[in-house]
Design a protein around this motif. Structure first.
Motif, PDB file in Angstrom:
ATOM      1  N   THR A  78     -20.128 -15.957  19.744  1.00  0.00           N
ATOM      2  CA  THR A  78     -19.597 -14.605  19.579  1.00  0.00           C
ATOM      3  C   THR A  78     -18.118 -14.624  19.171  1.00  0.00           C
ATOM      4  OG1 THR A  78     -18.867 -14.327  21.887  1.00  0.00           O
ATOM      5  CG2 THR A  78     -21.173 -13.797  21.378  1.00  0.00           C
ATOM      6  N   SER A  79     -17.549 -15.815  19.003  1.00  0.00           N
ATOM      7  CA  SER A  79     -16.129 -15.932  18.664  1.00  0.00           C
ATOM      8  C   SER A  79     -15.951 -16.760  17.400  1.00  0.00           C
ATOM      9  CB  SER A  79     -15.342 -16.578  19.811  1.00  0.00           C
ATOM     10  OG  SER A  79     -15.325 -15.746  20.949  1.00  0.00           O
ATOM     11  N   LEU A  80     -14.993 -16.338  16.593  1.00  0.00           N
ATOM     12  CA  LEU A  80     -14.684 -16.998  15.331  1.00  0.00           C
ATOM     13  C   LEU A  80     -13.190 -17.254  15.269  1.00  0.00           C
ATOM     14  CD1 LEU A  80     -16.096 -17.586  12.453  1.00  0.00           C
ATOM     15  CD2 LEU A  80     -14.992 -15.469  11.747  1.00  0.00           C
ATOM     16  N   GLU A  81     -12.807 -18.437  14.828  1.00  0.00           N
ATOM     17  CA  GLU A  81     -11.403 -18.763  14.580  1.00  0.00           C
ATOM     18  C   GLU A  81     -11.224 -18.954  13.077  1.00  0.00           C
ATOM     19  OE1 GLU A  81      -8.707 -19.407  17.228  1.00  0.00           O
ATOM     20  OE2 GLU A  81     -10.179 -17.903  17.851  1.00  0.00           O
ATOM     21  N   PHE A  82     -10.071 -18.558  12.539  1.00  0.00           N
ATOM     22  CA  PHE A  82      -9.883 -18.716  11.105  1.00  0.00           C
ATOM     23  C   PHE A  82      -8.455 -19.125  10.762  1.00  0.00           C
ATOM     24  CE2 PHE A  82      -9.255 -14.115  11.899  1.00  0.00           C
ATOM     25  CZ  PHE A  82      -7.991 -13.922  11.353  1.00  0.00           C
ATOM     26  N   ARG A  83      -8.328 -19.694   9.555  1.00  0.00           N
ATOM     27  CA  ARG A  83      -7.026 -20.031   8.995  1.00  0.00           C
ATOM     28  C   ARG A  83      -6.903 -19.349   7.636  1.00  0.00           C
ATOM     29  NH1 ARG A  83      -6.756 -25.824   8.435  1.00  0.00           N
ATOM     30  NH2 ARG A  83      -5.701 -26.007  10.438  1.00  0.00           N
ATOM     31  N   ILE A  84      -5.727 -18.805   7.380  1.00  0.00           N
ATOM     32  CA  ILE A  84      -5.444 -18.130   6.117  1.00  0.00           C
ATOM     33  C   ILE A  84      -4.859 -19.138   5.125  1.00  0.00           C
ATOM     34  CG2 ILE A  84      -4.030 -16.341   5.011  1.00  0.00           C
ATOM     35  CD1 ILE A  84      -6.245 -15.240   6.791  1.00  0.00           C
ATOM     36  N   GLY A  85      -5.340 -19.083   3.877  1.00  0.00           N
ATOM     37  CA  GLY A  85      -4.703 -19.846   2.816  1.00  0.00           C
ATOM     38  C   GLY A  85      -3.522 -19.062   2.272  1.00  0.00           C
ATOM     39  N   THR A  86      -3.158 -19.286   1.022  1.00  0.00           N
ATOM     40  CA  THR A  86      -2.047 -18.551   0.423  1.00  0.00           C
ATOM     41  C   THR A  86      -2.569 -17.303  -0.270  1.00  0.00           C
ATOM     42  OG1 THR A  86      -0.786 -20.581   0.062  1.00  0.00           O
ATOM     43  CG2 THR A  86      -0.119 -18.633  -1.189  1.00  0.00           C
ATOM     44  N   PRO A  87      -2.289 -16.110   0.244  1.00  0.00           N
ATOM     45  CA  PRO A  87      -2.720 -14.884  -0.424  1.00  0.00           C
ATOM     46  C   PRO A  87      -1.957 -14.689  -1.735  1.00  0.00           C
ATOM     47  CG  PRO A  87      -2.184 -14.477   1.891  1.00  0.00           C
ATOM     48  CD  PRO A  87      -1.628 -15.823   1.535  1.00  0.00           C
ATOM     49  N   THR A  88      -2.515 -13.868  -2.601  1.00  0.00           N
ATOM     50  CA  THR A  88      -1.843 -13.495  -3.852  1.00  0.00           C
ATOM     51  C   THR A  88      -1.939 -11.986  -4.022  1.00  0.00           C
ATOM     52  OG1 THR A  88      -3.879 -13.844  -5.139  1.00  0.00           O
ATOM     53  CG2 THR A  88      -2.345 -15.696  -4.979  1.00  0.00           C
ATOM     54  N   SER A  89      -1.027 -11.448  -4.862  1.00  0.00           N
ATOM     55  CA  SER A  89      -1.007 -10.014  -5.112  1.00  0.00           C
ATOM     56  C   SER A  89      -0.529  -9.766  -6.534  1.00  0.00           C
ATOM     57  CB  SER A  89      -0.090  -9.302  -4.113  1.00  0.00           C
ATOM     58  OG  SER A  89       0.030  -7.921  -4.414  1.00  0.00           O
ATOM     59  N   LYS A  90      -0.990  -8.653  -7.116  1.00  0.00           N
ATOM     60  CA  LYS A  90      -0.511  -8.235  -8.426  1.00  0.00           C
ATOM     61  C   LYS A  90       0.917  -7.695  -8.352  1.00  0.00           C
ATOM     62  CE  LYS A  90      -5.143  -7.007 -10.087  1.00  0.00           C
ATOM     63  NZ  LYS A  90      -6.026  -5.892 -10.539  1.00  0.00           N
ATOM     64  N   ASP A  91       1.350  -7.340  -7.162  1.00  0.00           N
ATOM     65  CA  ASP A  91       2.713  -6.864  -6.940  1.00  0.00           C
ATOM     66  C   ASP A  91       3.641  -8.078  -6.894  1.00  0.00           C
ATOM     67  OD1 ASP A  91       5.142  -6.041  -5.860  1.00  0.00           O
ATOM     68  OD2 ASP A  91       4.233  -4.570  -4.530  1.00  0.00           O
ATOM     69  N   ASP A  92       4.470  -8.239  -7.890  1.00  0.00           N
ATOM     70  CA  ASP A  92       5.331  -9.419  -7.976  1.00  0.00           C
ATOM     71  C   ASP A  92       6.273  -9.531  -6.781  1.00  0.00           C
ATOM     72  OD1 ASP A  92       4.162 -10.152 -10.356  1.00  0.00           O
ATOM     73  OD2 ASP A  92       5.697  -9.199 -11.602  1.00  0.00           O
TER      74      ASP A  92
END
Length: 328
Positions: free
Chosen positions: A136-150
């Motif tokens: 019932t539990s999940l752990e996660f790691r974030i990579g490098t997000p990107t955005s169209k907003d410079d």
């Protein structure tokens, strides 16, 4: 009401992303206080512990869902039994985009209107692991997000390696998000990340706990509290099933619980004179995974808000889109 129309126009945000999320912008300072680079997500096939429950991650409650089966479907009825694997991690990419366009009178004496457009887009790679001894539990790691907003994109690299976790109720319903951005990340990046994930989880698709067949239909009702607290009604149709992989078609409608619109970061309130928000999409879930493996949803609507002068309304158009993609 004492708030000026112009101030309300600048501040009228709701829950999702930059134009519609409140939690991230208002609580960014809290994120700074509780974040740390020290703890990293487990690198094994499953997470050894639910580290996000004890490592200082900020805990965010997610709205509960009440599920009613409208039709059990045809053919052999089988349970949608969720059994998360502990044999390998899950890699997905989440993309969210929000757009808010507002039109409001410039001042009491000026008949011209002020037009403001606010947009935010974020693409976030996520590596998730079920907790080895707790499905019932999940752990996660974030990579490098990107955005169209410079301007935003330049700040997102510092989020690489940020961690978090999710708790689930029966039917693959997320009940609590825990998020711990890296210390090195700045408030705009932290806010964008939180808003994106919370916005997507607000539209998580609950599964019935009774057996269903092809064409089955059920309704999910949840209350999403934000600047405007809404009742979200999601109608789900089981389009196909191939073993543990299930494709679901979605239709979503939202209606305000009352006429109160609370301006984030302020004690001021506006009156909701008109409101609409609806959309559709589809999502593919693997019953061995806790995050969707594919899918997209588009929500569109508008609202009319009244401040201290009912003859000078604020008109807003809103759009929120999300997409899940399986990563290689």
């Amino acid at each position: 009401m004492t708030v000026s129309t112009r101030t309300a126009h600048r501040s009228a945000t709701g829950r999702r992303a930059l134009g519609t999320a409140t939690a991230g912008l208002v609580l960014a300072a809290g994120l700074v206080a509780c974040s740390s680079d020290d703890a990293q997500a487990d690198d094994g096939p499953c997470a050894a512990t639910a580290a996000s429950k004890t490592d200082g991650a900020r805990s965010i409650a997610l709205p509960a869902a009440e599920v009613t089966v409208l039709s059990p479907g045809t053919g052999e009825l089988q349970p949608l039994a969720v059994a998360p694997t502990t044999e390998s991690p899950q890699a997905v990419t989440l993309e969210t985009s929000s757009l808010e366009a507002s039109v409001a009178p410039t001042s009491r004496t000026d008949t011209t209107n002020q037009v403001q457009k606010t947009e935010q887009q974020l693409v976030t790679p996520i590596t998730a692991r079920t907790v080895c001894d707790d499905p019932t539990s999940l752990e996660f790691r974030i990579g490098t997000p990107t955005s169209k907003d410079d301007n935003l994109d330049g700040l997102l690299g510092a989020l690489d390696g940020s961690t978090g976790g999710l708790s689930y109720a029966p039917g693959m319903v997320p009940t609590r998000l825990r998020l711990k951005p890296n210390d090195a990340s700045e408030s705009p990046a932290r806010s964008a990340l939180e808003q994106s994930i919370v916005g997507a989880l607000d539209y998580a698709v609950p599964l019935p706990t009774t057996p269903v067949g092809r064409g089955a239909q059920w309704r999910s009702v949840r209350t999403v509290s934000a600047a405007a607290t809404v009742t979200q009604t999601m109608t789900v149709t089981l389009a196909s099933r191939d073993g543990d992989v299930v494709k679901l078609d979605l239709a979503v409608d939202e209606a305000p619980v009352d006429s109160v619109f609370s301006i984030p970061g302020s004690d001021s309130k506006l009156h909701i004179a008109k409101f609409s928000m609806s959309g559709s999409g589809s999502v593919t879930v693997d019953l061995r995974r806790l995050l969707p493996v594919d899918g997209a949803l588009v929500m569109k609507g508008g609202r009319e808000l009244l401040g201290d002068d009912p003859n000078r309304p604020i008109l807003q158009q809103n759009e929120f889109t999300l997409a899940w993609r399986k990563s290689e």
